[in-house]
Design a protein around this motif. Structure first.
Motif, PDB file in Angstrom:
ATOM      1  N   ALA A 113       0.793  -1.314   0.002  1.00  8.31           N
ATOM      2  CA  ALA A 113       0.065   0.101  -0.078  1.00  8.31           C
ATOM      3  C   ALA A 113       1.013   1.310   0.056  1.00  8.31           C
ATOM      4  O   ALA A 113       0.523   2.241  -0.801  1.00  8.31           O
ATOM      5  CB  ALA A 113      -0.944  -0.186   1.355  1.00  8.31           C
ATOM      6  N   SER A 114       1.802   1.310   0.916  1.00  8.32           N
ATOM      7  CA  SER A 114       2.704   2.563   1.124  1.00  8.32           C
ATOM      8  C   SER A 114       3.503   2.768  -0.412  1.00  8.32           C
ATOM      9  O   SER A 114       3.786   3.798  -0.918  1.00  8.32           O
ATOM     10  CB  SER A 114       3.598   2.598   2.208  1.00  8.32           C
ATOM     11  N   GLY A 115       3.864   1.613  -0.863  1.00  9.99           N
ATOM     12  CA  GLY A 115       4.746   1.748  -2.137  1.00  9.99           C
ATOM     13  C   GLY A 115       4.054   2.363  -3.362  1.00  9.99           C
ATOM     14  O   GLY A 115       4.438   3.108  -3.925  1.00  9.99           O
ATOM     15  N   PHE A 116       2.699   1.873  -3.532  1.00 10.90           N
ATOM     16  CA  PHE A 116       1.769   2.328  -4.610  1.00 10.90           C
ATOM     17  C   PHE A 116       1.469   3.864  -4.355  1.00 10.90           C
ATOM     18  O   PHE A 116       1.307   4.570  -5.198  1.00 10.90           O
ATOM     19  CB  PHE A 116       0.718   1.492  -4.878  1.00 10.90           C
ATOM     20  N   LEU A 117       1.179   4.139  -2.919  1.00 13.11           N
ATOM     21  CA  LEU A 117       0.858   5.430  -2.814  1.00 13.11           C
ATOM     22  C   LEU A 117       2.255   6.381  -3.062  1.00 13.11           C
ATOM     23  O   LEU A 117       1.965   7.644  -3.420  1.00 13.11           O
ATOM     24  CB  LEU A 117       0.472   5.652  -1.371  1.00 13.11           C
ATOM     25  N   ASN A 118       3.443   5.735  -2.710  1.00 11.64           N
ATOM     26  CA  ASN A 118       4.395   6.480  -3.108  1.00 11.64           C
ATOM     27  C   ASN A 118       4.575   6.671  -4.648  1.00 11.64           C
ATOM     28  O   ASN A 118       4.887   7.802  -5.169  1.00 11.64           O
ATOM     29  CB  ASN A 118       5.814   5.614  -2.757  1.00 11.64           C
ATOM     30  N   LEU A 119       4.218   5.735  -5.484  1.00 11.38           N
ATOM     31  CA  LEU A 119       4.527   5.638  -6.962  1.00 11.38           C
ATOM     32  C   LEU A 119       3.361   6.575  -7.243  1.00 11.38           C
ATOM     33  O   LEU A 119       3.615   7.593  -8.363  1.00 11.38           O
ATOM     34  CB  LEU A 119       4.273   4.310  -7.405  1.00 11.38           C
ATOM     35  N   ALA A 120       2.175   6.930  -6.834  1.00 17.24           N
ATOM     36  CA  ALA A 120       1.183   7.577  -7.190  1.00 17.24           C
ATOM     37  C   ALA A 120       1.699   9.215  -7.199  1.00 17.24           C
ATOM     38  O   ALA A 120       1.178   9.951  -7.653  1.00 17.24           O
ATOM     39  CB  ALA A 120      -0.057   7.378  -6.637  1.00 17.24           C
ATOM     40  N   ALA A 121       2.607   9.375  -6.095  1.00 16.38           N
ATOM     41  CA  ALA A 121       3.048  10.733  -5.714  1.00 16.38           C
ATOM     42  C   ALA A 121       4.411  10.960  -6.391  1.00 16.38           C
ATOM     43  O   ALA A 121       5.174  11.953  -6.136  1.00 16.38           O
ATOM     44  CB  ALA A 121       3.017  11.004  -4.282  1.00 16.38           C
ATOM     45  N   LEU A 170      -6.441   8.350  -6.290  1.00 15.78           N
ATOM     46  CA  LEU A 170      -7.044   7.461  -7.324  1.00 15.78           C
ATOM     47  C   LEU A 170      -6.218   7.301  -8.375  1.00 15.78           C
ATOM     48  O   LEU A 170      -5.394   7.847  -8.642  1.00 15.78           O
ATOM     49  CB  LEU A 170      -8.358   8.485  -7.557  1.00 15.78           C
ATOM     50  N   LEU A 171      -6.446   5.938  -8.854  1.00 19.50           N
ATOM     51  CA  LEU A 171      -5.800   5.640 -10.125  1.00 19.50           C
ATOM     52  C   LEU A 171      -6.622   5.132 -11.042  1.00 19.50           C
ATOM     53  O   LEU A 171      -7.716   4.569 -10.560  1.00 19.50           O
ATOM     54  CB  LEU A 171      -4.825   4.217  -9.830  1.00 19.50           C
ATOM     55  N   ASP A 172      -6.753   5.280 -12.251  1.00 17.54           N
ATOM     56  CA  ASP A 172      -7.433   4.640 -13.446  1.00 17.54           C
ATOM     57  C   ASP A 172      -6.986   3.229 -13.734  1.00 17.54           C
ATOM     58  O   ASP A 172      -6.001   3.001 -13.632  1.00 17.54           O
ATOM     59  CB  ASP A 172      -7.296   5.613 -14.619  1.00 17.54           C
ATOM     60  N   ILE A 173      -8.134   2.467 -13.293  1.00 18.58           N
ATOM     61  CA  ILE A 173      -8.041   0.954 -13.507  1.00 18.58           C
ATOM     62  C   ILE A 173      -7.356   0.774 -14.973  1.00 18.58           C
ATOM     63  O   ILE A 173      -6.694  -0.278 -14.995  1.00 18.58           O
ATOM     64  CB  ILE A 173      -9.371   0.365 -13.443  1.00 18.58           C
ATOM     65  N   ASP A 174      -7.708   1.207 -15.970  1.00 20.31           N
ATOM     66  CA  ASP A 174      -6.868   1.096 -17.253  1.00 20.31           C
ATOM     67  C   ASP A 174      -5.761   1.660 -17.435  1.00 20.31           C
ATOM     68  O   ASP A 174      -4.977   1.418 -18.494  1.00 20.31           O
ATOM     69  CB  ASP A 174      -7.957   1.647 -18.339  1.00 20.31           C
ATOM     70  N   SER A 175      -4.862   2.411 -16.440  1.00 13.97           N
ATOM     71  CA  SER A 175      -3.711   2.943 -16.534  1.00 13.97           C
ATOM     72  C   SER A 175      -2.533   1.981 -16.081  1.00 13.97           C
ATOM     73  O   SER A 175      -3.204   0.863 -15.211  1.00 13.97           O
ATOM     74  CB  SER A 175      -3.660   4.172 -15.624  1.00 13.97           C
ATOM     75  N   GLU A 176      -1.375   1.991 -16.492  1.00 10.37           N
ATOM     76  CA  GLU A 176      -0.303   1.169 -16.114  1.00 10.37           C
ATOM     77  C   GLU A 176      -0.125   0.939 -14.515  1.00 10.37           C
ATOM     78  O   GLU A 176      -0.170  -0.170 -14.075  1.00 10.37           O
ATOM     79  CB  GLU A 176       1.043   1.437 -16.801  1.00 10.37           C
ATOM     80  N   ASP A 196      -3.441  -0.620 -13.121  1.00 12.42           N
ATOM     81  CA  ASP A 196      -3.435  -2.201 -13.399  1.00 12.42           C
ATOM     82  C   ASP A 196      -2.483  -3.041 -12.361  1.00 12.42           C
ATOM     83  O   ASP A 196      -2.810  -4.065 -11.819  1.00 12.42           O
ATOM     84  CB  ASP A 196      -3.179  -2.431 -14.847  1.00 12.42           C
ATOM     85  N   MET A 197      -1.301  -2.406 -12.318  1.00 16.00           N
ATOM     86  CA  MET A 197      -0.036  -2.937 -11.593  1.00 16.00           C
ATOM     87  C   MET A 197      -0.760  -2.722  -9.878  1.00 16.00           C
ATOM     88  O   MET A 197      -0.682  -3.949  -9.252  1.00 16.00           O
ATOM     89  CB  MET A 197       0.799  -2.140 -11.455  1.00 16.00           C
ATOM     90  N   TYR A 198      -1.345  -1.879  -9.623  1.00 17.99           N
ATOM     91  CA  TYR A 198      -1.771  -1.782  -8.050  1.00 17.99           C
ATOM     92  C   TYR A 198      -2.825  -2.941  -7.924  1.00 17.99           C
ATOM     93  O   TYR A 198      -3.062  -3.662  -6.724  1.00 17.99           O
ATOM     94  CB  TYR A 198      -2.400  -0.473  -7.746  1.00 17.99           C
ATOM     95  N   TYR A 199      -3.833  -3.039  -8.901  1.00 21.85           N
ATOM     96  CA  TYR A 199      -4.950  -4.297  -8.793  1.00 21.85           C
ATOM     97  C   TYR A 199      -4.475  -5.523  -8.721  1.00 21.85           C
ATOM     98  O   TYR A 199      -4.920  -6.127  -7.699  1.00 21.85           O
ATOM     99  CB  TYR A 199      -5.992  -3.854  -9.917  1.00 21.85           C
TER     100      TYR A 199
END
Length: 408
Positions: A180-188, A207-213, A216-219
């Motif tokens: 979780a913290s890793g993807f919040l980091n990538l989003a920022a 927020l992340l678009d589900i169709d974005s790279e 999709d990686m987070y999902y």
């Protein structure tokens, strides 16, 4: 209808001002179809606990939260509680010794599982070899550990039949937290393993678009963390069954803190449930009360109100007192607390009166800090049916004053 609509948010139970404010912020951010608060709602980070946000084409790693896939497994055993009660103190000691509770714990017995061969581990390899190796090692080391906070292993007596049940509650541990913290980091635009500033309680959701790279990686990473949480609960349940010399003849296994791809009104939606349990018609669930209250096995109803809830219900009784209010503020240098409203003597007296054999737990998990479960169940009576009522006879949690960054 048992719910009310406040500024577009569907609310079950009595509105909590702080959680209500957070829900309104969620409702105003992104491609939101509907925001809802279950009757056990209270403040969380970004998205309230007991909060549900339905998105069109988006998902929220802050909404899912840090304990990805946290949930409950409950099994009915072939034993009667009366067979266990005379030995309950010894049995709870065995559970406390054999199961690993607490912060940063690793399992002395390494557990292999086919989830470690899941092709979606490639997500972490794409981020980097160091990230992949560090998280996979952490996941292997902690599989089968419970953690602290509100995580537990409990023994129950079924109210009508006297049958013995076991339940546990925990999630994806340090692996889920770092995901979780890793993807919040990538989003920022920070490094995955970089130091994160942490979320503010009332900030808008990430927020992340589900169709974005990245979406999709987070999902895909979230799904691995969910599989991991299920594997841990399965392992711990097998350990407790072994201690009891029991067999399971029925089980319920469900989770919260997740983003589901679902169809509602014929349209594809992403439903983010933080501290809220799916309740589709016929779907079984476990809902836990406090250590001095009932827990229940439920099943979703095929009703208009359940459709209005986007097939969501409570995941527990819901806090009415914060950890600091209950136990006081901790000085981690001296390991002393001050200012708590609940004393250890009060908690022990309440638990003895309810007939529970307790191991571990601090006053921040005492019965006084939670709503009565029946009250929140009443608010959702048109969406779920109570199938079994369970009364705790043994409760095991991490010891008091354990700091655990991986809790729910």
């Amino acid at each position: 209808m048992a719910y009310q609509t406040i500024e577009g948010v569907r609310v079950w139970g009595t509105p909590d001002e702080g959680a209500m404010s957070q829900a309104i912020t969620c409702a105003e951010t992104g491609n939101v179809v509907q925001t809802l608060l279950m009757a056990d709602h209270h403040k969380g980070y970004s998205q309230p606990i007991g909060g549900v946000v339905v998105y069109d084409g988006q998902l929220s790693p802050s909404g899912v939260g840090y304990d990805i896939g946290c949930g409950n497994k409950a099994v009915r055993t072939n034993l009667r509680a009366d067979e266990i009660k005379p030995h309950i103190a010894r049995i709870m000691e065995q559970i406390a010794r054999k199961i690993s509770f607490g912060v940063g714990r690793v399992n002395e017995t390494k557990v292999d599982h086919d989830l470690f061969d899941d092709p979606d581990w490639a997500v972490y390899r794409t981020i980097g070899k160091q990230e992949h190796d560090k998280l996979k090692t952490l996941a292997r080391d902690q599989l089968g550990t419970v953690g602290s906070g509100n995580h537990f292993v409990d023994l129950f007596e079924e109210a009508v039949t006297g049958r013995m049940w076991i339940a546990n509650h925990f999630g994806s541990r340090g692996f889920g937290h770092k995901t979780a913290s890793g993807f919040l980091n990538l989003a920022a635009s920070r490094a995955f393993l970089g130091n994160a500033p942490g979320e503010k309680m009332d900030q808008p959701p990430v927020l992340l678009d589900i169709d974005s790279e990245l979406g999709d990686m987070y999902y895909r990473a979230m799904r691995i963390a969910g599989r991991y949480a299920y594997a841990g609960r399965d392992y711990v349940m097998d350990q407790v069954l072994d201690i009891l010399g029991a067999k399971a003849d029925f089980e319920v296994h469900n989770h919260h803190n997740f983003a589901w791809k679902e169809k509602h009104d014929g349209r594809d939606r992403i439903v983010v449930r933080k501290g809220a349990t799916p309740s589709a018609p016929g779907q079984w669930g476990f809902i836990g009360g406090s250590m001095g209250d009932i827990s229940v096995i439920v099943k979703g109803k095929d009703s208009e109100e359940n459709r209005d809830s986007f097939y969501s219900t409570v995941h527990g009784a819901g806090r009415i007192m914060s950890r600091t209010q209950a136990a006081g503020r901790m000085n981690w240098k001296t390991r002393e607390r001050s200012g708590g409203q609940i004393t250890a003597a009060q908690m022990q007296s309440a638990i003895r009166a309810y007939g529970v054999e307790l191991r571990g737990a601090g006053t921040d998990e005492s019965p006084f800090v939670y709503r009565k479960l029946q009250d929140v169940l009443n608010a959702h009576a048109e969406t779920i049916e109570v199938m079994h009522v369970l009364r705790p006879i043994g409760v095991c949690m991490a010891g008091a004053d354990e700091f655990d960054p991986y809790k729910d």
